[in-house]
Design a protein around this motif. Structure first.
Motif, mmCIF file in Angstrom:
data_model
loop_
_atom_site.group_PDB
_atom_site.id
_atom_site.type_symbol
_atom_site.label_atom_id
_atom_site.label_comp_id
_atom_site.label_asym_id
_atom_site.label_seq_id
_atom_site.Cartn_x
_atom_site.Cartn_y
_atom_site.Cartn_z
ATOM 1 N N LYS A 66 1.004 -1.171 0.185
ATOM 2 C CA LYS A 66 0.064 0.023 -0.297
ATOM 3 C C LYS A 66 0.897 1.211 0.102
ATOM 4 C CE LYS A 66 -4.483 1.308 1.418
ATOM 5 N NZ LYS A 66 -4.970 0.798 2.529
ATOM 6 N N LEU A 67 0.889 1.967 -0.883
ATOM 7 C CA LEU A 67 1.540 3.313 -1.083
ATOM 8 C C LEU A 67 0.624 4.461 -0.364
ATOM 9 C CD1 LEU A 67 3.845 4.834 -2.623
ATOM 10 C CD2 LEU A 67 1.849 5.403 -4.206
ATOM 11 N N THR A 68 1.008 5.086 0.714
ATOM 12 C CA THR A 68 0.506 5.953 1.305
ATOM 13 C C THR A 68 0.944 7.525 1.046
ATOM 14 O OG1 THR A 68 1.850 5.606 3.216
ATOM 15 C CG2 THR A 68 -0.195 4.411 3.173
ATOM 16 N N VAL A 69 2.141 7.669 0.577
ATOM 17 C CA VAL A 69 2.790 8.862 0.281
ATOM 18 C C VAL A 69 3.492 8.762 -0.971
ATOM 19 C CG1 VAL A 69 4.489 10.841 1.041
ATOM 20 C CG2 VAL A 69 2.923 9.668 2.805
ATOM 21 N N GLY A 70 3.486 9.638 -1.802
ATOM 22 C CA GLY A 70 4.267 9.731 -3.124
ATOM 23 C C GLY A 70 3.871 8.815 -4.208
ATOM 24 N N GLU A 71 4.588 8.599 -5.123
ATOM 25 C CA GLU A 71 4.233 8.246 -6.405
ATOM 26 C C GLU A 71 5.177 7.155 -7.076
ATOM 27 O OE1 GLU A 71 1.777 9.499 -8.385
ATOM 28 O OE2 GLU A 71 1.388 11.323 -6.890
ATOM 29 N N VAL A 72 4.542 6.273 -7.625
ATOM 30 C CA VAL A 72 5.412 5.259 -8.352
ATOM 31 C C VAL A 72 4.926 5.203 -9.646
ATOM 32 C CG1 VAL A 72 5.604 3.943 -6.240
ATOM 33 C CG2 VAL A 72 3.927 3.224 -7.827
ATOM 34 N N ASP A 73 5.794 4.575 -10.665
ATOM 35 C CA ASP A 73 5.567 4.033 -12.098
ATOM 36 C C ASP A 73 5.264 2.430 -11.943
ATOM 37 O OD1 ASP A 73 5.456 3.259 -14.750
ATOM 38 O OD2 ASP A 73 7.182 4.462 -15.165
ATOM 39 N N GLN A 74 3.904 2.187 -11.871
ATOM 40 C CA GLN A 74 3.963 0.643 -12.269
ATOM 41 C C GLN A 74 3.018 0.441 -13.433
ATOM 42 O OE1 GLN A 74 1.472 -0.652 -8.957
ATOM 43 N NE2 GLN A 74 0.117 1.019 -8.866
ATOM 44 N N ARG A 75 3.265 1.107 -14.538
ATOM 45 C CA ARG A 75 2.616 0.582 -15.814
ATOM 46 C C ARG A 75 2.616 -0.592 -16.350
ATOM 47 N NH1 ARG A 75 5.021 5.706 -19.017
ATOM 48 N NH2 ARG A 75 6.401 5.198 -17.754
ATOM 49 N N ARG A 76 3.679 -1.432 -15.921
ATOM 50 C CA ARG A 76 4.007 -2.599 -16.424
ATOM 51 C C ARG A 76 3.073 -3.694 -15.644
ATOM 52 N NH1 ARG A 76 9.634 -4.025 -15.688
ATOM 53 N NH2 ARG A 76 8.836 -6.208 -15.985
ATOM 54 N N GLN A 77 2.244 -3.206 -14.619
ATOM 55 C CA GLN A 77 1.665 -4.384 -13.803
ATOM 56 C C GLN A 77 0.247 -4.319 -14.502
ATOM 57 O OE1 GLN A 77 -1.416 -4.374 -11.800
ATOM 58 N NE2 GLN A 77 -2.025 -2.240 -12.473
ATOM 59 N N VAL A 78 -0.100 -5.790 -14.627
ATOM 60 C CA VAL A 78 -1.328 -6.292 -14.987
ATOM 61 C C VAL A 78 -2.322 -7.000 -13.923
ATOM 62 C CG1 VAL A 78 -0.588 -6.530 -17.263
ATOM 63 C CG2 VAL A 78 -0.528 -8.456 -15.679
ATOM 64 N N ALA A 79 -1.888 -6.815 -12.714
ATOM 65 C CA ALA A 79 -2.834 -7.404 -11.645
ATOM 66 C C ALA A 79 -3.603 -6.686 -10.870
ATOM 67 C CB ALA A 79 -1.746 -8.060 -10.454
ATOM 68 N N LEU A 80 -3.678 -5.150 -10.959
ATOM 69 C CA LEU A 80 -4.526 -4.586 -10.094
ATOM 70 C C LEU A 80 -5.778 -3.932 -11.027
ATOM 71 C CD1 LEU A 80 -1.993 -2.371 -8.052
ATOM 72 C CD2 LEU A 80 -3.277 -4.247 -7.322
ATOM 73 N N ASN A 81 -6.894 -3.866 -10.391
ATOM 74 C CA ASN A 81 -8.060 -3.114 -11.073
ATOM 75 C C ASN A 81 -7.880 -1.821 -10.587
ATOM 76 O OD1 ASN A 81 -9.575 -2.947 -8.813
ATOM 77 N ND2 ASN A 81 -10.095 -5.045 -9.070
ATOM 78 N N ASN A 82 -8.691 -0.965 -11.288
ATOM 79 C CA ASN A 82 -8.721 0.438 -10.795
ATOM 80 C C ASN A 82 -9.292 0.799 -9.620
ATOM 81 O OD1 ASN A 82 -8.042 1.443 -13.396
ATOM 82 N ND2 ASN A 82 -9.997 2.018 -13.907
ATOM 83 N N ARG A 83 -10.064 -0.115 -9.002
ATOM 84 C CA ARG A 83 -10.381 0.079 -7.427
ATOM 85 C C ARG A 83 -9.064 -0.079 -6.575
ATOM 86 N NH1 ARG A 83 -10.654 -3.168 -3.214
ATOM 87 N NH2 ARG A 83 -10.986 -5.164 -4.627
ATOM 88 N N GLN A 84 -8.429 -1.103 -6.804
ATOM 89 C CA GLN A 84 -7.197 -1.274 -6.094
ATOM 90 C C GLN A 84 -6.022 -0.138 -6.385
ATOM 91 O OE1 GLN A 84 -6.980 -5.241 -8.013
ATOM 92 N NE2 GLN A 84 -7.479 -6.292 -6.171
ATOM 93 N N ILE A 85 -6.050 0.108 -7.549
ATOM 94 C CA ILE A 85 -5.052 1.448 -7.787
ATOM 95 C C ILE A 85 -5.597 2.586 -6.905
ATOM 96 C CG2 ILE A 85 -4.161 2.728 -9.518
ATOM 97 C CD1 ILE A 85 -4.124 0.470 -11.411
ATOM 98 N N ASN A 86 -6.802 2.791 -7.227
ATOM 99 C CA ASN A 86 -7.176 3.929 -6.434
ATOM 100 C C ASN A 86 -7.211 3.860 -5.044
ATOM 101 O OD1 ASN A 86 -7.952 5.050 -8.836
ATOM 102 N ND2 ASN A 86 -10.345 4.591 -8.637
#
Ligand code: FES
Length: 120
Positions: free
Chosen positions: A49-69
């Motif tokens: 779980k990311l709580t602060v900051g930003e990552v580039d995870q464009r290569r992931q295919v496991a998460l849906n939009n709800r999980q990303i949000n």
């Protein structure tokens, strides 16, 4: 470029990591015990779980939009693009899974949407 990763549920321990490497590789090199499976962003085992900051995870295919949000990141492909704070391990997975029969995904939460390029 180097960034600071703070792990909030491990006494806020901090590590300097290389923004060109995946968080999983960087943290495992520092002996942080992290679960993983496929290592290509497909199985969700390494989610955190990311709580602060930003990552580039464009290569992931496991998460849906709800999980990303909800802030989930896939450590085996995510690279930090700023200093970040994450929660790791099963404690971080409180909202990762939900019963699809009791609480089905809405169309906009499905994975197809994340394939669309981000607006600049
Ligand atoms: S290890 Fe499978 S998604 Fe990261």
């Amino acid at each position: 470029m180097a960034y600071t990763v703070t792990i909030s549920n491990r006494d806020n321990v901090r590590y300097q990591v290389d923004g060109k490497r995946s968080l999983l590789d960087s943290l495992r090199d520092r002996a942080v015990d992290l679960p993983y499976g496929c290592k290509y962003g497909g199985c969700i085992t390494c989610a955190a779980k990311l709580t602060v900051g930003e990552v580039d995870q464009r290569r992931q295919v496991a998460l849906n939009n709800r999980q990303i949000n909800d802030g989930y990141v896939i450590l085996c492909v995510a690279r930090p693009t700023s200093d970040i704070t994450i929660e790791i391990g099963v404690e971080s997975h409180d909202k990762l899974y939900r019963n699809p029969f009791l609480d089905p995904l809405k169309p906009y939460e499905l994975k197809a949407d994340i394939a669309a390029p981000k607006e600049a």
